[in-house]
Design a protein around this motif. Structure first.
Motif, PDB file in Angstrom:
ATOM      1  N   TYR A 127       0.799  -1.235   0.000  1.00 13.95           N
ATOM      2  CA  TYR A 127       0.000   0.000   0.000  1.00 13.95           C
ATOM      3  C   TYR A 127       0.824   1.274   0.000  1.00 13.95           C
ATOM      4  O   TYR A 127       0.317   2.340  -0.317  1.00 13.95           O
ATOM      5  CB  TYR A 127      -1.030  -0.018   1.142  1.00 13.95           C
ATOM      6  N   GLN A 163       5.517  -0.841  12.288  1.00 10.17           N
ATOM      7  CA  GLN A 163       4.093  -0.951  11.942  1.00 10.17           C
ATOM      8  C   GLN A 163       3.257  -1.390  13.145  1.00 10.17           C
ATOM      9  O   GLN A 163       3.432  -0.842  14.217  1.00 10.17           O
ATOM     10  CB  GLN A 163       3.928  -1.869  10.719  1.00 10.17           C
ATOM     11  N   SER A 164       2.428  -2.391  12.971  1.00 12.97           N
ATOM     12  CA  SER A 164       1.499  -2.738  14.059  1.00 12.97           C
ATOM     13  C   SER A 164       2.166  -3.314  15.300  1.00 12.97           C
ATOM     14  O   SER A 164       1.511  -3.491  16.324  1.00 12.97           O
ATOM     15  CB  SER A 164       0.483  -3.757  13.570  1.00 12.97           C
ATOM     16  N   PHE A 196      -7.597  -6.119  10.691  1.00 15.89           N
ATOM     17  CA  PHE A 196      -7.032  -5.119  11.615  1.00 15.89           C
ATOM     18  C   PHE A 196      -7.548  -3.710  11.362  1.00 15.89           C
ATOM     19  O   PHE A 196      -7.565  -2.880  12.247  1.00 15.89           O
ATOM     20  CB  PHE A 196      -5.505  -5.149  11.580  1.00 15.89           C
ATOM     21  N   ASN A 220      -6.366  -1.449  14.457  1.00 14.24           N
ATOM     22  CA  ASN A 220      -6.017  -0.050  14.199  1.00 14.24           C
ATOM     23  C   ASN A 220      -6.836   0.934  15.028  1.00 14.24           C
ATOM     24  O   ASN A 220      -6.294   1.875  15.601  1.00 14.24           O
ATOM     25  CB  ASN A 220      -6.182   0.266  12.718  1.00 14.24           C
ATOM     26  N   GLU A 274       2.100   6.940   4.973  1.00 12.39           N
ATOM     27  CA  GLU A 274       0.977   6.404   5.761  1.00 12.39           C
ATOM     28  C   GLU A 274      -0.164   7.416   5.764  1.00 12.39           C
ATOM     29  O   GLU A 274      -1.335   7.070   5.648  1.00 12.39           O
ATOM     30  CB  GLU A 274       1.404   6.131   7.211  1.00 12.39           C
ATOM     31  N   ASN A 281      -7.709   4.801   8.091  1.00  8.54           N
ATOM     32  CA  ASN A 281      -7.317   5.188   9.450  1.00  8.54           C
ATOM     33  C   ASN A 281      -7.875   6.563   9.805  1.00  8.54           C
ATOM     34  O   ASN A 281      -8.301   6.798  10.943  1.00  8.54           O
ATOM     35  CB  ASN A 281      -5.792   5.192   9.582  1.00  8.54           C
ATOM     36  N   TYR A 327      -0.054   8.269  15.640  1.00 16.12           N
ATOM     37  CA  TYR A 327      -0.145   6.856  15.269  1.00 16.12           C
ATOM     38  C   TYR A 327       0.716   6.563  14.036  1.00 16.12           C
ATOM     39  O   TYR A 327       1.500   5.610  14.020  1.00 16.12           O
ATOM     40  CB  TYR A 327      -1.617   6.481  15.025  1.00 16.12           C
ATOM     41  N   CYS A 331       4.011   4.121  13.932  1.00 15.83           N
ATOM     42  CA  CYS A 331       4.094   3.001  12.973  1.00 15.83           C
ATOM     43  C   CYS A 331       5.344   3.103  12.111  1.00 15.83           C
ATOM     44  O   CYS A 331       5.760   2.139  11.483  1.00 15.83           O
ATOM     45  CB  CYS A 331       2.885   2.995  12.035  1.00 15.83           C
ATOM     46  N   TYR A 379      -3.997 -10.435  14.559  1.00 16.52           N
ATOM     47  CA  TYR A 379      -5.144 -10.045  13.741  1.00 16.52           C
ATOM     48  C   TYR A 379      -6.226 -11.111  13.814  1.00 16.52           C
ATOM     49  O   TYR A 379      -6.404 -11.763  14.830  1.00 16.52           O
ATOM     50  CB  TYR A 379      -4.735  -9.798  12.282  1.00 16.52           C
ATOM     51  N   VAL A 397       2.809  -5.224   9.431  1.00 17.88           N
ATOM     52  CA  VAL A 397       2.937  -5.409   7.986  1.00 17.88           C
ATOM     53  C   VAL A 397       4.340  -5.088   7.488  1.00 17.88           C
ATOM     54  O   VAL A 397       4.651  -5.291   6.323  1.00 17.88           O
ATOM     55  CB  VAL A 397       1.883  -4.607   7.183  1.00 17.88           C
TER      56      VAL A 397
HETATM   57  N1  GLN Z   1       0.465   1.404   9.446  1.00 12.10           N
HETATM   58  C1  GLN Z   1      -0.394   0.293   9.175  1.00 12.10           C
HETATM   59  C2  GLN Z   1      -1.854   0.731   9.239  1.00 12.10           C
HETATM   60  O1  GLN Z   1      -2.191   1.443  10.126  1.00 12.10           O
HETATM   61  C3  GLN Z   1      -0.145  -0.775  10.189  1.00 12.10           C
HETATM   62  C4  GLN Z   1      -0.949  -1.954   9.898  1.00 12.10           C
HETATM   63  C5  GLN Z   1      -0.323  -3.212  10.310  1.00 12.10           C
HETATM   64  O2  GLN Z   1       0.880  -3.398  10.529  1.00 12.10           O
HETATM   65  N2  GLN Z   1      -1.169  -4.197  10.309  1.00 12.10           N
HETATM   66  O3  GLN Z   1      -2.640   0.347   8.418  1.00 12.10           O
END
Ligand code: GLN
Length: 674
Positions: A127, A163-164, A196, A220, A274, A281, A327, A331, A379, A397
């Motif tokens: 993404y 990330q998460s 998520f 999230n 992001e 988000n 956030y 991440c 997740y 991710v």
């Molecule tokens: N930065 C990503 C998001 O908020 C983190 C998602 C993840 O690692 N699952 O979508």
């Protein structure tokens, strides 16, 4: 170097004990061959092989002192060194760190790593470019134990995107600031069973009113909420600095700059991307605002727009943008697998960083975080993962997964190709491999599966535990213990290093009831190392009733063929040691050529020449198996040569019978010298 004879080595131990009991066994275990000194290099090597690192805060001074000390250490100096260093040194030398057999553990992990590396399936997160452009083949594994032992392999020093994986930590930071109750007015602790980034919220009725909050802090919505809870009154840069420093402390960073650890890197480009693509988000941020649960100030800010213009001053809620900005920033922090494993180990260690000894989180916070990780960390694959791997874990991710084995270790696996749920494919496979080899699943406590190992127990002890208790019980006719072992589903057929089984010993010792009990349990007579069945143990010792029991079975029993060259020759005494399982452990270590295993047992005070139920000693086993290193170690630490087993065989006889040429020659030469 002054050398002393093999016989004098045992009196050396007594001499050392008279000077200072606590350090005597440890010093003796490290003594160079036939001498009263230990080598500085060897001392350091033993510490490093135990998995500890020279840059460990607790070892720092010790290593400096050792460097200044020269290459030999006498007992008096050793006492000083040990006394001034932390308890950790003694634990390392006695094989009592979190993972005692660290090199064996590392070898097993290396094998798993090589297997998992072959897997190429999965897709990169696509993404945003900074994630889509990473090298998909990267693979790193790091493990940090609660005692600060470190295992690392592959790309374990490569920075990657958190990330998460930031989510459990944000949750902890929020709890540290507000306490559990306040945090859970804003976020739940229920598994969502959804993706998520799902927008659904948990409906919770509070005093006649319907309240909607994120399911948990690991999705999230929950993570945006917890970000919103951390210092909402502060500026963005203050908040981010605070969080980076907290992460820093989790991985051993200190404001004074010790331990060569840096703060996690902030990848600005990642955060920006992001933000550009994070519509979902952003929507979530407003949704949270709409529920009234995102902390915000009441006063709305007004922008100045010229009164003539046909527009109004569109208001965007700073509480939302600030929570999202924070956030996205969190991440976009980056650390290495070793750092992540250290942060996970801090959770495993109830909030104290094992590298710096800094208490970063309270025990309560950690205790409240881990269950949520266990149920929601992976997740919508959390349930499957819990059943299969059974450890609190969190993935991101960016390709990372952390796992926490409470009170033992933190694990980080990094490999960027993801499965459909967004979990690292190799990360999951590696985690499965670890729990299929080691008893670390939360619910493994009840398992007595001997194919899997408890990493907290040295391998020789593990083997000793699997058979030793039953054999001793059988040889003493202790039916109660045998009954208990049956109810624990222990295999009573398992033999020791000589394939001697409970049935052999019960037969040799004339324990008729035990023999009957074992046969009734369906235990099958099998031959020992020398081809002998328990039948002949009974027969040769004139236990007629037992012989009769054997005769009821339709088995063609063979006799053992032992070799005893000089039955009337010199005979040395073996040592009797109260801790019977420790003796079996010593003999297993000898059987497996595990010098370090032997050394740690000597350091704990087990006599080198302790004998088992068949009067077998470590030297018998090392000679029979041709384990030259162990033979040399034992002999140079005073193991007498002419100990005789139940059948009168000496270690030399055993080396001859099993055709262990070099051991045979070594012992023969030694015999001539003495
Ligand atoms: N930065 C990503 C998001 O908020 C983190 C998602 C993840 O690692 N699952 O979508």
């Amino acid at each position: 170097m002054k050398t002393i004879s093999n016989k004098d080595m045992l009196s050396l131990l007594d001499k050392l004990k008279a000077k200072s009991k606590r350090e005597a066994n440890i010093f003796f275990s490290l003594c160079e061959k036939d001498s009263e000194i230990i080598s500085t290099k060897k001392f350091k090597d033993v510490l490093l092989n135990s998995g500890l690192r020279a840059k460990d805060k607790r070892l720092y001074n010790l290593f400096q002192n050792l460097d200044a000390h020269g290459d030999r250490i006498v007992f008096e100096d050793f006492i000083d060194i040990i006394r001034s260093s932390e308890l950790i040194v003694e634990k390392a030398l006695r094989g009592e760190l979190s993972i005692p057999d660290f090199s064996y553990f590392a070898k097993n992990l290396d094998n798993m790593f090589d297997e998992v590396k072959k897997i190429k399936s999965g897709e990169l997160a696509s993404y945003i470019p900074p994630l889509a452009n990473v090298d998909p083949d990267q693979f790193g594994v790091a493990i940090v134990t609660t005692d600060g032992q470190i295992y690392q392999r592959g790309d374990s020093e490569v920075d990657f995107s958190i990330q998460s994986m930031c989510k459990p930590f944000n949750y902890c930071f929020a709890m540290e600031k507000l306490g559990l109750e306040k945090v859970h007015q804003h976020v739940g602790q229920e598994p969502s069973g959804r993706q998520f980034d799902d927008l659904t919220l948990l409906a919770r009725s509070a005093v006649g009113q319907l309240n909607r909050i994120p399911f948990n802090p690991m999705v999230n919505a929950g993570a945006i909420m917890t970000a919103g809870l951390i210092g909402p009154e502060d500026s963005h840069s203050q908040r981010l600095r605070y969080i980076r420093q907290q992460f820093g402390r989790l991985i051993g960073w200190s404001p004074k700059g010790e331990f060569n650890t840096e703060l996690p890197r902030f990848n600005k480009d990642m955060a920006r991307q992001e933000n550009f693509t994070g519509y979902n988000n952003i929507a979530m941020g407003y949704l949270l605002m709409a529920t009234g649960n995102l902390p915000h100030t009441k006063t709305k800010l007004h922008n100045d727009i010229h009164p003539d213009q046909d527009e109004f001053d569109f208001y965007s809620e700073p509480a939302v943008t600030e929570a999202l900005k924070l956030y996205f920033s969190i991440c976009s922090l980056e650390m290495t697998s070793v750092n992540f494993a250290t942060a996970a180990a801090t959770l495993a260690n109830s909030g104290v960083c094992p590298i710096s000894q800094d208490r970063v989180l309270s025990q309560k916070t950690v205790r409240n975080c881990l269950p949520v990780l266990q149920t929601s960390g992976m997740y919508n694959a959390s349930g499957t993962f819990f059943q299969q791997v059974g450890l609190p874990a969190k993935s991101g991710v960016g390709g990372g997964v952390i796992l926490i084995v409470p009170r033992l270790m933190g694990i980080c696996i990094f490999s960027p190709r993801l499965d459909e749920q967004g979990n690292s494919v190799r990360g999951i496979e590696m985690a499965k491999k670890i729990t299929s080899k080691y008893l670390v699943h939360t619910f493994d406590g009840t398992m007595t599966d001997t194919d899997r190992l408890d990493p907290k127990i040295p391998i020789s002890k593990w083997r000793a535990n699997s058979c030793g208790e039953a054999i001793w019980a059988a040889s003493n006719g202790n039916i109660r213990t045998l009954e208990r072992l049956v109810s624990e589903q222990r295999d009573l057929q398992i033999g020791d290093y000589d394939m001697r089984t409970p049935l052999h010993l019960a037969s040799a010792e004339g324990q008729l009831e035990a023999v009957k009990f074992l046969l009734k349990q369906g235990v099958k007579p099998i031959p020992d190392r020398w081809g002998g069945y328990g039948y002949f143990d009974a027969k040769n010792n004139n236990h007629k009733d037992i012989v009769k029991e054997y005769e009821k079975l339709d088995i063609n029993y063979t006799q053992a063929s032992h070799l005893v060259e000089d039955p009337n020759g010199k005979t040395d005494k073996m040592a009797i040691y109260d801790d019977e399982l420790a003796v079996i452990e010593l003999l297993f270590a000898a059987f497996e050529n595990n010098v370090e295993g032997i050394r740690t047992l000597i350091a704990k005070g087990v006599p080198v020449h302790a004998g088992d139920y068949d009067s077998r000693t470590a030297l018998h086993l090392a000679a029979a198996e041709g384990c030259m290193e162990v033979v040399e170690y034992l002999v140079s630490h005073g193991h007498p040569l002419f100990v005789r087993d139940r059948w009168g065989a000496t270690p030399l006889d055993e080396a001859k019978r099993e055709k262990r040429k070099s051991v045979y020659n070594f012992l023969k030469d030694f015999k001539l010298k003495t």
